[in-house]
Design an enzyme around this catalytic site. Sequence first.
Site, PDB file in Angstrom:
ATOM      1  CB  SER A 198      -0.936   0.017   1.207  1.00  0.00           C
ATOM      2  OG  SER A 198      -2.055  -0.773   0.933  1.00  0.00           O
TER       3      SER A 198
ATOM      4  CE  LYS B 116      -3.829   0.942  -1.327  1.00  0.00           C
ATOM      5  NZ  LYS B 116      -4.341   0.218  -0.202  1.00  0.00           N
TER       6      LYS B 116
ATOM      7  CE1 TYR C  28      -4.311   1.043   4.362  1.00  0.00           C
ATOM      8  CE2 TYR C  28      -3.207  -0.117   6.122  1.00  0.00           C
ATOM      9  CZ  TYR C  28      -3.283   0.256   4.805  1.00  0.00           C
ATOM     10  OH  TYR C  28      -2.323  -0.174   3.934  1.00  0.00           O
TER      11      TYR C  28
HETATM   12  N1  GLN Z   1      -2.031  -5.236  -2.383  1.00  0.00           N
HETATM   13  C1  GLN Z   1      -2.628  -5.182  -1.091  1.00  0.00           C
HETATM   14  C2  GLN Z   1      -4.138  -5.310  -1.199  1.00  0.00           C
HETATM   15  O1  GLN Z   1      -4.712  -4.761  -2.079  1.00  0.00           O
HETATM   16  C3  GLN Z   1      -2.252  -3.908  -0.401  1.00  0.00           C
HETATM   17  C4  GLN Z   1      -2.894  -3.770   0.943  1.00  0.00           C
HETATM   18  C5  GLN Z   1      -2.070  -3.077   1.981  1.00  0.00           C
HETATM   19  O2  GLN Z   1      -0.850  -2.962   1.900  1.00  0.00           O
HETATM   20  N2  GLN Z   1      -2.752  -2.652   3.021  1.00  0.00           N
HETATM   21  O3  GLN Z   1      -4.782  -5.952  -0.426  1.00  0.00           O
END
Ligand code: GLN
Length: 316
Positions: A67, A70, A243
């Site tokens: 993530s 992102k 999150y």
């Molecule tokens: N590729 C992972 C997913 O989509 C990324 C999630 C994460 O790092 N929180 O579930």
Amino acid sequence: MMKSEEVMRILENAIRIGKGVIRYGSVASYIPELAKADKNKLGICLYTIDGNQFETGNTEDRFTIQSISKVMALCLALETFGAEFVFEHVGVEPSGEAFNSLVELDNRSNRPFNPMINSGAITVASLLVNHYSIEDMQKYMQDVCEDPEIAVDEAVFQSEMATCARNKAIAYLLKSKEIIDTDVEDSVTFYTKMCSMSVNARDLAMFGLLLANDGVQLSTGKRLISSQTVRMVQTIMLTCGMYDGSGEFALRTGIPTKSGVGGGLLSVSKKKMGIGIYGPSLDKKGNCIAGCELLGYISEALHLHIFDTREWKVEE
Ligand code: GLN
């Protein structure tokens, strides 16, 4: 003024504190390949704005960025399409839900809450996929991390593609709400590939340093990201980067940070340093458990809280 030895002592303490909580977490297993990680690994790297590097632990181990990609994707989208266009497609509010939730998207909104959760990042990926190849994205990551070795970890990519029904469900929901207009499979593939890029803690610290230095690469003086983008991205990292643990983490550390389920943490301390952490043992919310603990300590010891007014400088 703080002496270099003092900073190293603080880092060694931080690793000790982090190691103390590793056993309370577990490695991500919903992507089968990630379950192979050694949960006892822990490393931290700091690159400071005055040119120092401090590191200890497993800072050379490679892991998938997950993530944290992102953040790069958001930077690239903001620079390419402008903030107005990007934020028409994705909001900037903390969701208070798990990273892979689609509940709030379905019930409460016609836009994903923010670009740091899966629904928001898949939306950003759907914007990028029209303009960029995954090789372009890889090159962008290599540039901002100053590491030409960054590449897709094929095993993790295949493993996630085989188990990403939920992300596909999110993407189909986005398509049904006409939030994305690109092909669902293309968007999810692009998103999963960018998540599968392998990095180490140094790479994350280097990207953090770039953000800490307002988007200007320290080694060359070249501007890679605009000030405006850097400000927006850090704000969203602070409010949404962890999150549904973002508020508590912000209160405790006051350091804009983004986590990934591969075990990485990217942290930015404005005009001071970039921090990269690797520790694959995760807490319930999917954040590196040791990293969160040790960043709380480091924030206090090095005065890194965003609202801390105490001076900080390293003396050689
Ligand atoms: N590729 C992972 C997913 O989509 C990324 C999630 C994460 O790092 N929180 O579930």
